[in-house]
Write a protein that holds these residues in place. Structure first.
Motif, PDB file in Angstrom:
ATOM      1  N   ALA A  52      41.702  10.395  47.065  1.00  0.00           N
ATOM      2  CA  ALA A  52      42.418   9.554  46.094  1.00  0.00           C
ATOM      3  C   ALA A  52      42.508  10.241  44.737  1.00  0.00           C
ATOM      4  CB  ALA A  52      41.729   8.200  45.972  1.00  0.00           C
ATOM      5  N   LEU A  53      41.442  10.950  44.362  1.00  0.00           N
ATOM      6  CA  LEU A  53      41.477  11.657  43.077  1.00  0.00           C
ATOM      7  C   LEU A  53      42.574  12.729  43.106  1.00  0.00           C
ATOM      8  CD1 LEU A  53      40.273  12.132  40.267  1.00  0.00           C
ATOM      9  CD2 LEU A  53      38.596  13.682  41.317  1.00  0.00           C
ATOM     10  N   ALA A  54      42.657  13.437  44.228  1.00  0.00           N
ATOM     11  CA  ALA A  54      43.699  14.476  44.352  1.00  0.00           C
ATOM     12  C   ALA A  54      45.095  13.836  44.313  1.00  0.00           C
ATOM     13  CB  ALA A  54      43.501  15.262  45.646  1.00  0.00           C
ATOM     14  N   VAL A  55      45.240  12.663  44.904  1.00  0.00           N
ATOM     15  CA  VAL A  55      46.531  11.945  44.870  1.00  0.00           C
ATOM     16  C   VAL A  55      46.890  11.600  43.429  1.00  0.00           C
ATOM     17  CG1 VAL A  55      47.691   9.769  45.480  1.00  0.00           C
ATOM     18  CG2 VAL A  55      46.342  10.990  47.212  1.00  0.00           C
ATOM     19  N   GLN A  56      45.938  11.016  42.726  1.00  0.00           N
ATOM     20  CA  GLN A  56      46.226  10.555  41.360  1.00  0.00           C
ATOM     21  C   GLN A  56      46.472  11.748  40.417  1.00  0.00           C
ATOM     22  OE1 GLN A  56      46.998   7.420  40.889  1.00  0.00           O
ATOM     23  NE2 GLN A  56      46.517   7.205  43.056  1.00  0.00           N
ATOM     24  N   GLN A  57      45.728  12.816  40.641  1.00  0.00           N
ATOM     25  CA  GLN A  57      45.954  14.017  39.806  1.00  0.00           C
ATOM     26  C   GLN A  57      47.336  14.591  40.062  1.00  0.00           C
ATOM     27  OE1 GLN A  57      42.460  16.165  41.025  1.00  0.00           O
ATOM     28  NE2 GLN A  57      41.321  15.641  39.158  1.00  0.00           N
ATOM     29  N   ALA A  58      47.781  14.555  41.320  1.00  0.00           N
ATOM     30  CA  ALA A  58      49.115  15.086  41.658  1.00  0.00           C
ATOM     31  C   ALA A  58      50.199  14.233  41.005  1.00  0.00           C
ATOM     32  CB  ALA A  58      49.298  15.103  43.173  1.00  0.00           C
ATOM     33  N   ILE A  59      50.033  12.922  41.047  1.00  0.00           N
ATOM     34  CA  ILE A  59      51.034  12.028  40.439  1.00  0.00           C
ATOM     35  C   ILE A  59      51.170  12.356  38.953  1.00  0.00           C
ATOM     36  CG2 ILE A  59      51.471   9.607  39.779  1.00  0.00           C
ATOM     37  CD1 ILE A  59      50.243   8.793  42.505  1.00  0.00           C
ATOM     38  N   GLU A  60      50.026  12.596  38.316  1.00  0.00           N
ATOM     39  CA  GLU A  60      50.060  12.883  36.877  1.00  0.00           C
ATOM     40  C   GLU A  60      50.581  14.305  36.604  1.00  0.00           C
ATOM     41  OE1 GLU A  60      47.173  10.931  34.277  1.00  0.00           O
ATOM     42  OE2 GLU A  60      46.541  12.963  33.764  1.00  0.00           O
ATOM     43  N   ARG A  61      50.037  15.271  37.341  1.00  0.00           N
ATOM     44  CA  ARG A  61      50.407  16.683  37.118  1.00  0.00           C
ATOM     45  C   ARG A  61      51.907  16.889  37.283  1.00  0.00           C
ATOM     46  NH1 ARG A  61      47.135  18.524  40.821  1.00  0.00           N
ATOM     47  NH2 ARG A  61      48.697  18.688  42.445  1.00  0.00           N
ATOM     48  N   GLU A  62      52.476  16.241  38.269  1.00  0.00           N
ATOM     49  CA  GLU A  62      53.903  16.453  38.561  1.00  0.00           C
ATOM     50  C   GLU A  62      54.796  15.397  37.924  1.00  0.00           C
ATOM     51  OE1 GLU A  62      54.652  17.536  42.564  1.00  0.00           O
ATOM     52  OE2 GLU A  62      52.775  18.631  42.714  1.00  0.00           O
ATOM     53  N   ASP A  63      54.217  14.610  37.071  1.00  0.00           N
ATOM     54  CA  ASP A  63      54.952  13.566  36.353  1.00  0.00           C
ATOM     55  C   ASP A  63      55.799  12.737  37.321  1.00  0.00           C
ATOM     56  OD1 ASP A  63      55.716  12.052  34.235  1.00  0.00           O
ATOM     57  OD2 ASP A  63      57.202  13.455  33.445  1.00  0.00           O
ATOM     58  N   LEU A  64      55.159  12.314  38.396  1.00  0.00           N
ATOM     59  CA  LEU A  64      55.913  11.608  39.435  1.00  0.00           C
ATOM     60  C   LEU A  64      56.334  10.203  39.011  1.00  0.00           C
ATOM     61  CD1 LEU A  64      54.130  12.805  42.709  1.00  0.00           C
ATOM     62  CD2 LEU A  64      56.385  13.449  41.833  1.00  0.00           C
ATOM     63  N   LEU A  65      55.669   9.658  37.990  1.00  0.00           N
ATOM     64  CA  LEU A  65      56.092   8.322  37.550  1.00  0.00           C
ATOM     65  C   LEU A  65      57.476   8.382  36.913  1.00  0.00           C
ATOM     66  CD1 LEU A  65      52.851   6.549  36.340  1.00  0.00           C
ATOM     67  CD2 LEU A  65      53.795   6.851  38.619  1.00  0.00           C
ATOM     68  N   ALA A  66      57.784   9.538  36.303  1.00  0.00           N
ATOM     69  CA  ALA A  66      59.143   9.706  35.766  1.00  0.00           C
ATOM     70  C   ALA A  66      60.136   9.708  36.923  1.00  0.00           C
ATOM     71  CB  ALA A  66      59.235  10.998  34.962  1.00  0.00           C
ATOM     72  N   ASN A  67      59.733  10.335  38.039  1.00  0.00           N
ATOM     73  CA  ASN A  67      60.620  10.340  39.211  1.00  0.00           C
ATOM     74  C   ASN A  67      60.755   8.943  39.820  1.00  0.00           C
ATOM     75  OD1 ASN A  67      62.267  12.240  40.715  1.00  0.00           O
ATOM     76  ND2 ASN A  67      61.027  11.646  42.492  1.00  0.00           N
ATOM     77  N   VAL A  68      59.645   8.183  39.788  1.00  0.00           N
ATOM     78  CA  VAL A  68      59.706   6.797  40.291  1.00  0.00           C
ATOM     79  C   VAL A  68      60.748   6.014  39.487  1.00  0.00           C
ATOM     80  CG1 VAL A  68      58.433   4.597  40.447  1.00  0.00           C
ATOM     81  CG2 VAL A  68      57.323   6.736  41.131  1.00  0.00           C
ATOM     82  N   ARG A  69      60.718   6.195  38.172  1.00  0.00           N
ATOM     83  CA  ARG A  69      61.666   5.444  37.323  1.00  0.00           C
ATOM     84  C   ARG A  69      63.100   5.928  37.554  1.00  0.00           C
ATOM     85  NH1 ARG A  69      57.025   5.939  33.818  1.00  0.00           N
ATOM     86  NH2 ARG A  69      57.873   7.827  32.865  1.00  0.00           N
ATOM     87  N   LEU A  70      63.248   7.261  37.629  1.00  0.00           N
ATOM     88  CA  LEU A  70      64.597   7.829  37.813  1.00  0.00           C
ATOM     89  C   LEU A  70      65.181   7.445  39.175  1.00  0.00           C
ATOM     90  CD1 LEU A  70      66.846   9.884  36.913  1.00  0.00           C
ATOM     91  CD2 LEU A  70      65.520  11.624  38.126  1.00  0.00           C
ATOM     92  N   ARG A  71      64.438   7.745  40.242  1.00  0.00           N
ATOM     93  CA  ARG A  71      64.951   7.454  41.594  1.00  0.00           C
ATOM     94  C   ARG A  71      65.008   5.945  41.839  1.00  0.00           C
ATOM     95  NH1 ARG A  71      67.128  12.157  41.510  1.00  0.00           N
ATOM     96  NH2 ARG A  71      65.608  13.848  41.561  1.00  0.00           N
ATOM     97  N   GLY A  72      64.101   5.230  41.219  1.00  0.00           N
ATOM     98  CA  GLY A  72      64.132   3.764  41.354  1.00  0.00           C
ATOM     99  C   GLY A  72      65.429   3.207  40.790  1.00  0.00           C
ATOM    100  N   ALA A  73      65.813   3.718  39.617  1.00  0.00           N
ATOM    101  CA  ALA A  73      67.059   3.241  38.997  1.00  0.00           C
ATOM    102  C   ALA A  73      68.252   3.656  39.858  1.00  0.00           C
ATOM    103  CB  ALA A  73      67.184   3.809  37.583  1.00  0.00           C
ATOM    104  N   GLN A  74      68.190   4.893  40.406  1.00  0.00           N
ATOM    105  CA  GLN A  74      69.300   5.351  41.264  1.00  0.00           C
ATOM    106  C   GLN A  74      69.390   4.500  42.538  1.00  0.00           C
ATOM    107  OE1 GLN A  74      68.386   9.496  41.903  1.00  0.00           O
ATOM    108  NE2 GLN A  74      69.431  10.165  40.035  1.00  0.00           N
ATOM    109  N   LEU A  75      68.236   4.211  43.104  1.00  0.00           N
ATOM    110  CA  LEU A  75      68.235   3.428  44.347  1.00  0.00           C
ATOM    111  C   LEU A  75      68.724   1.996  44.082  1.00  0.00           C
ATOM    112  CD1 LEU A  75      67.648   3.214  47.366  1.00  0.00           C
ATOM    113  CD2 LEU A  75      65.223   2.849  46.844  1.00  0.00           C
ATOM    114  N   ALA A  76      68.251   1.409  42.995  1.00  0.00           N
ATOM    115  CA  ALA A  76      68.686   0.037  42.657  1.00  0.00           C
ATOM    116  C   ALA A  76      70.199   0.012  42.451  1.00  0.00           C
ATOM    117  CB  ALA A  76      67.964  -0.446  41.405  1.00  0.00           C
ATOM    118  N   ASP A  77      70.682   1.045  41.781  1.00  0.00           N
ATOM    119  CA  ASP A  77      72.105   1.158  41.507  1.00  0.00           C
ATOM    120  C   ASP A  77      72.909   1.322  42.798  1.00  0.00           C
ATOM    121  OD1 ASP A  77      73.763   1.278  39.233  1.00  0.00           O
ATOM    122  OD2 ASP A  77      74.270   3.352  39.814  1.00  0.00           O
ATOM    123  N   ALA A  78      72.419   2.197  43.661  1.00  0.00           N
ATOM    124  CA  ALA A  78      73.110   2.451  44.931  1.00  0.00           C
ATOM    125  C   ALA A  78      73.107   1.196  45.814  1.00  0.00           C
ATOM    126  CB  ALA A  78      72.450   3.624  45.654  1.00  0.00           C
TER     127      ALA A  78
END
Ligand SMILES: Cc1ncc(COP(=O)(O)O)c(C=O)c1O
Length: 445
Positions: free
Chosen positions: A314-340
């Motif tokens: 779990a620590l490796a998962v959370q570090q990866a989410i932060e290191r790769e700024d995946l929350l920005a991708n969640v927001r970006l792809r989330g908006a694209q998916l909602a739009d689509a």
């Protein structure tokens, strides 16, 4: 022939043998785009090497050491990581093996808190209709999903429900979203008065409702009022972020977007991303100090709490989410998916509502848009959508009973945080194929 008691023993399942990014591959070589992360679990997809390596390294060092004898490095580091990023006021973590255990723990922790405070008369938990908090008896007792409860009703603890905050069906004509939010939040005050304010322990709610309603966030102001009411009566607020937490909605904790701090928050699925079974219960300093200054110990525990390998994963998962700024991708792809989804289904005769936050989206299906009339529940439209989606090579998470626990159908989407723009198109195309096939089938029955 299988020796497993499967969820649905009358239907055979494909055998999953491999995972590549957001795809699961079965033994026949068929690829399925995982648009629901299973049940909002696999937030890094299915082949994220740094997590696999962290787990392997921990297994080689120390797989497990019982928490009655030792603490361990990965659980200490993961607790530190989570508390540093948690809403202010949460200061300690208790690690479990999943979401039901996390909520079971939260309920017991809240009860012991009042026991230590000399308020042992407090005994009631208030929760919401159309909620799900897990399948162990305590968690199921506070859950508001009639379908999941029915068989066990006689052996469940007494429950006290208020309405969910479900604007699509609850908000009255001419009522603003804010007024609606206050109206349903005020049901909490009424229920507390009915039970007796000094007999209530806690209110538990999913910050964004997942499996039972299909990604339904509260309207603005709702949770602020809920928190105010809890504080006024000294009642603990437990937020269940088992499904909505750990980045799924675009912020690490879903309640950050409500601008409140609960007394306890639970999380699980996205915490370990499916690489290891893990859940967590985060608690306030006040609860911790009260127990420490009282009997001195939480009367609880399971064999696998604080599991070293689960925590390392779990620590490796959370570090990866932060290191790769995946929350920005969640927001970006989330908006694209909602739009689509909006573009493809916004005017569809059988789509009543499209909602959600981040990569946690729901599509509610209706027989008639104007009246919001649901399909006949006996048609089990949601199950047909799931079957046709699998045929089309898409994993989504349809559910039934959306309206009242019996009628209503929705499709929950919760793809991995690593999806790219092409995946958004593939999800919508395959969902459209599955939906049309299911609707055609229903029309001919
Ligand atoms: C909001 C919520 N709480 C609790 C649970 C139970 O978690 P688990 O199945 O890991 O026990 C779930 C599972 O779907 C959930 O969605």
């Amino acid at each position: 022939m299988t020796r497993i008691l499967h969820r649905d023993p009358k239907h055979s399942l494909p055998v999953a043998v491999a995972g590549h990014g957001p795809y699961v591959v079965d033994s026949a070589g068929k690829r399925y785009l995982d648009a629901s992360g299973g049940a909002a679990v696999s937030c890094l997809g299915h082949s994220y090497k740094p997590v696999v390596e962290a787990i392997a390294a921990q297994l080689n060092r120390l797989p497990y050491a019982h928490t009655g004898f030792f603490t361990n490095e990965p659980s200490e580091a993961l607790a530190e990581f989570l508390i540093e990023r948690a809403p202010k006021g949460l200061s300690k973590v208790y690690f479990l093996s999943g979401g039901s255990e996390a909520n079971e723990t939260a309920l017991k922790l809240a009860r012991q808190y009042f026991h230590e405070k000399g308020e042992a008369q407090r005994r009631w938990v208030i929760s919401r209709h159309q909620s799900y908090h897990g399948n162990t008896l305590g968690a199921l007792s506070v859950g508001g999903n009639p379908g999941r409860r029915r068989v066990y009703e006689p052996i469940l603890l007494p429950a006290n429900y208020i309405s969910p905050c479900y604007a699509y069906r609850g908000q009255a004509d001419g009522e603003s979203a804010e007024d609606y939010g206050l109206r349903v939040a005020n049901e909490l005050e009424a229920k507390i008065q009915e039970l007796g304010p000094d007999t209530v322990i806690s209110f538990i709610a999913e910050t964004v409702v997942g499996a039972t309603l299909g990604a339904v966030p509260a309207v603005p102001g709702y949770f602020k009022r809920v928190k105010e009411i809890c504080e006024r009566h000294g009642i603990l607020l437990i937020l269940d972020e088992v499904m909505s937490g750990m980045g799924r909605t675009g912020s690490l904790f879903a309640c950050e977007q409500e601008d409140i701090t609960p007394d306890i928050v639970t999380c699980a699925k996205g915490l370990g991303a499916g690489y290891q079974p893990i859940g967590a219960c985060l608690l306030s300093e006040e609860i911790y100090q009260t127990i420490l200054g009282g009997s001195g110990a939480f009367q609880h525990g399971f064999t696998y709490i604080g599991h070293a390998t689960a925590c390392a994963g779990a620590l490796a998962v959370q570090q990866a989410i932060e290191r790769e700024d995946l929350l920005a991708n969640v927001r970006l792809r989330g908006a694209q998916l909602a739009d689509a989804l909006q573009r493809r289904f916004g005017e569809h005769a059988n789509v009543g509502d499209i909602r959600g936050r981040g990569l946690f989206l729901g599509v509610e299906l209706v027989a008639e848009r104007a009246s919001k009339r649901p399909f006949d529940p006996d048609l089990k439209l949601f199950a047909r959508v799931k079957r046709h989606a699998m045929e089309a090579g898409l994993m989504c998470y349809p559910g039934g009973g959306t309206v009242d626990g019996r009628a209503g159908d929705h499709v929950l989407l919760a793809p991995p945080y690593i999806i790219e723009e092409d995946h958004v198109g593939e999800i919508v195309d395959k969902l459209a194929t599955a939906l049309e096939a299911a609707l055609k089938e229903v029309a001919s029955t």
